[in-house]
Design a protein around this motif. Structure first.
Motif, PDB file in Angstrom:
ATOM      1  N   SER A 144      -2.554  -2.263   8.014  1.00 23.06           N
ATOM      2  CA  SER A 144      -1.335  -2.823   8.222  1.00 23.06           C
ATOM      3  C   SER A 144      -0.876  -1.945   9.506  1.00 23.06           C
ATOM      4  O   SER A 144      -0.188  -2.431  10.463  1.00 23.06           O
ATOM      5  CB  SER A 144      -0.063  -2.895   7.083  1.00 23.06           C
ATOM      6  OG  SER A 144       1.264  -2.997   7.549  1.00 23.06           O
ATOM      7  N   MET A 195       0.472  -5.006  -5.609  1.00 19.13           N
ATOM      8  CA  MET A 195       0.875  -3.603  -4.955  1.00 19.13           C
ATOM      9  C   MET A 195      -0.347  -3.580  -4.008  1.00 19.13           C
ATOM     10  O   MET A 195      -1.692  -3.893  -4.032  1.00 19.13           O
ATOM     11  CB  MET A 195       0.321  -2.550  -5.950  1.00 19.13           C
ATOM     12  CG  MET A 195       0.634  -1.380  -5.796  1.00 19.13           C
ATOM     13  SD  MET A 195       0.754  -0.276  -7.453  1.00 19.13           S
ATOM     14  CE  MET A 195      -0.490   1.006  -6.936  1.00 19.13           C
ATOM     15  N   LYS A 196       0.146  -3.048  -2.781  1.00 21.89           N
ATOM     16  CA  LYS A 196      -0.818  -2.512  -1.642  1.00 21.89           C
ATOM     17  C   LYS A 196      -1.790  -1.313  -1.840  1.00 21.89           C
ATOM     18  O   LYS A 196      -1.213  -0.305  -2.475  1.00 21.89           O
ATOM     19  CB  LYS A 196       0.162  -2.373  -0.599  1.00 21.89           C
ATOM     20  CG  LYS A 196       0.221  -3.672   0.331  1.00 21.89           C
ATOM     21  CD  LYS A 196       1.369  -3.321   1.611  1.00 21.89           C
ATOM     22  CE  LYS A 196       1.419  -4.479   2.447  1.00 21.89           C
ATOM     23  NZ  LYS A 196       1.757  -4.120   3.733  1.00 21.89           N
ATOM     24  N   THR A 197      -2.819  -1.366  -1.490  1.00 20.91           N
ATOM     25  CA  THR A 197      -3.701  -0.240  -1.464  1.00 20.91           C
ATOM     26  C   THR A 197      -3.667   0.617  -0.534  1.00 20.91           C
ATOM     27  O   THR A 197      -3.065   0.086   0.587  1.00 20.91           O
ATOM     28  CB  THR A 197      -5.286  -0.732  -1.808  1.00 20.91           C
ATOM     29  OG1 THR A 197      -5.581  -1.538  -0.494  1.00 20.91           O
ATOM     30  CG2 THR A 197      -5.392  -1.727  -2.864  1.00 20.91           C
ATOM     31  N   ASP A 203      -4.779  -1.262   2.447  1.00 20.38           N
ATOM     32  CA  ASP A 203      -4.088  -2.363   3.163  1.00 20.38           C
ATOM     33  C   ASP A 203      -3.037  -1.726   3.669  1.00 20.38           C
ATOM     34  O   ASP A 203      -2.622  -2.281   5.133  1.00 20.38           O
ATOM     35  CB  ASP A 203      -3.342  -3.090   1.901  1.00 20.38           C
ATOM     36  CG  ASP A 203      -4.192  -3.869   1.184  1.00 20.38           C
ATOM     37  OD1 ASP A 203      -5.338  -4.491   1.754  1.00 20.38           O
ATOM     38  OD2 ASP A 203      -4.100  -4.175  -0.094  1.00 20.38           O
ATOM     39  N   GLU A 204      -2.683  -0.547   3.730  1.00 20.95           N
ATOM     40  CA  GLU A 204      -1.381   0.163   4.298  1.00 20.95           C
ATOM     41  C   GLU A 204      -1.925   0.629   5.534  1.00 20.95           C
ATOM     42  O   GLU A 204      -1.566   0.610   6.677  1.00 20.95           O
ATOM     43  CB  GLU A 204      -0.992   1.491   3.502  1.00 20.95           C
ATOM     44  CG  GLU A 204      -0.011   1.097   2.354  1.00 20.95           C
ATOM     45  CD  GLU A 204       1.303   0.606   2.730  1.00 20.95           C
ATOM     46  OE1 GLU A 204       1.947   0.892   3.679  1.00 20.95           O
ATOM     47  OE2 GLU A 204       1.854  -0.188   1.598  1.00 20.95           O
TER      48      GLU A 204
END
Length: 103
Positions: A10, A1-3, A6-7
């Motif tokens: 990105s 799962m992206k934190t 991370d989002e």
């Protein structure tokens, strides 16, 4: 799962790639805001230069400079003037409501 981190990273990498010329998978929207006739817009409101300036949050000298062609509205001011040109009552009502919330 992206934190969330991370989002965000990105998105920043995507923005960097876009600035480097990689336009694959991206959409660019350009909105042209017409050059406003500040004097005509102000006169339609029935306000003096000072009252009009106060109502949109700029200095009276700024309105004077716009009307006399020494300066041109830019950015958010230009958008606000375009909205005032198209929907003066709606914008003025929103500005009045906003000022009542902050007082």
């Amino acid at each position: 799962m992206k934190t969330a981190f991370d989002e965000i990273m990105s998105g920043l990498r995507d923005a960097e790639a876009y600035l480097d010329g990689d336009r694959q998978g991206s959409e660019t929207h350009r909105i042209e805001v017409p050059e406003p006739d500040v004097r005509r817009i102000r006169e339609r409101t029935g306000l003096s230069q000072v009252a009009f300036a106060r109502s949109i949050g700029v200095a009276p000298g700024t309105v004077r400079n716009w009307e006399q062609g020494r300066r041109r509205p830019q950015g958010p001011a230009r958008v606000l003037l375009a909205l005032l040109n198209e929907e003066p009552a709606a914008v003025q009502n929103m500005l009045i409501l906003g000022s009542k919330r902050t007082t």
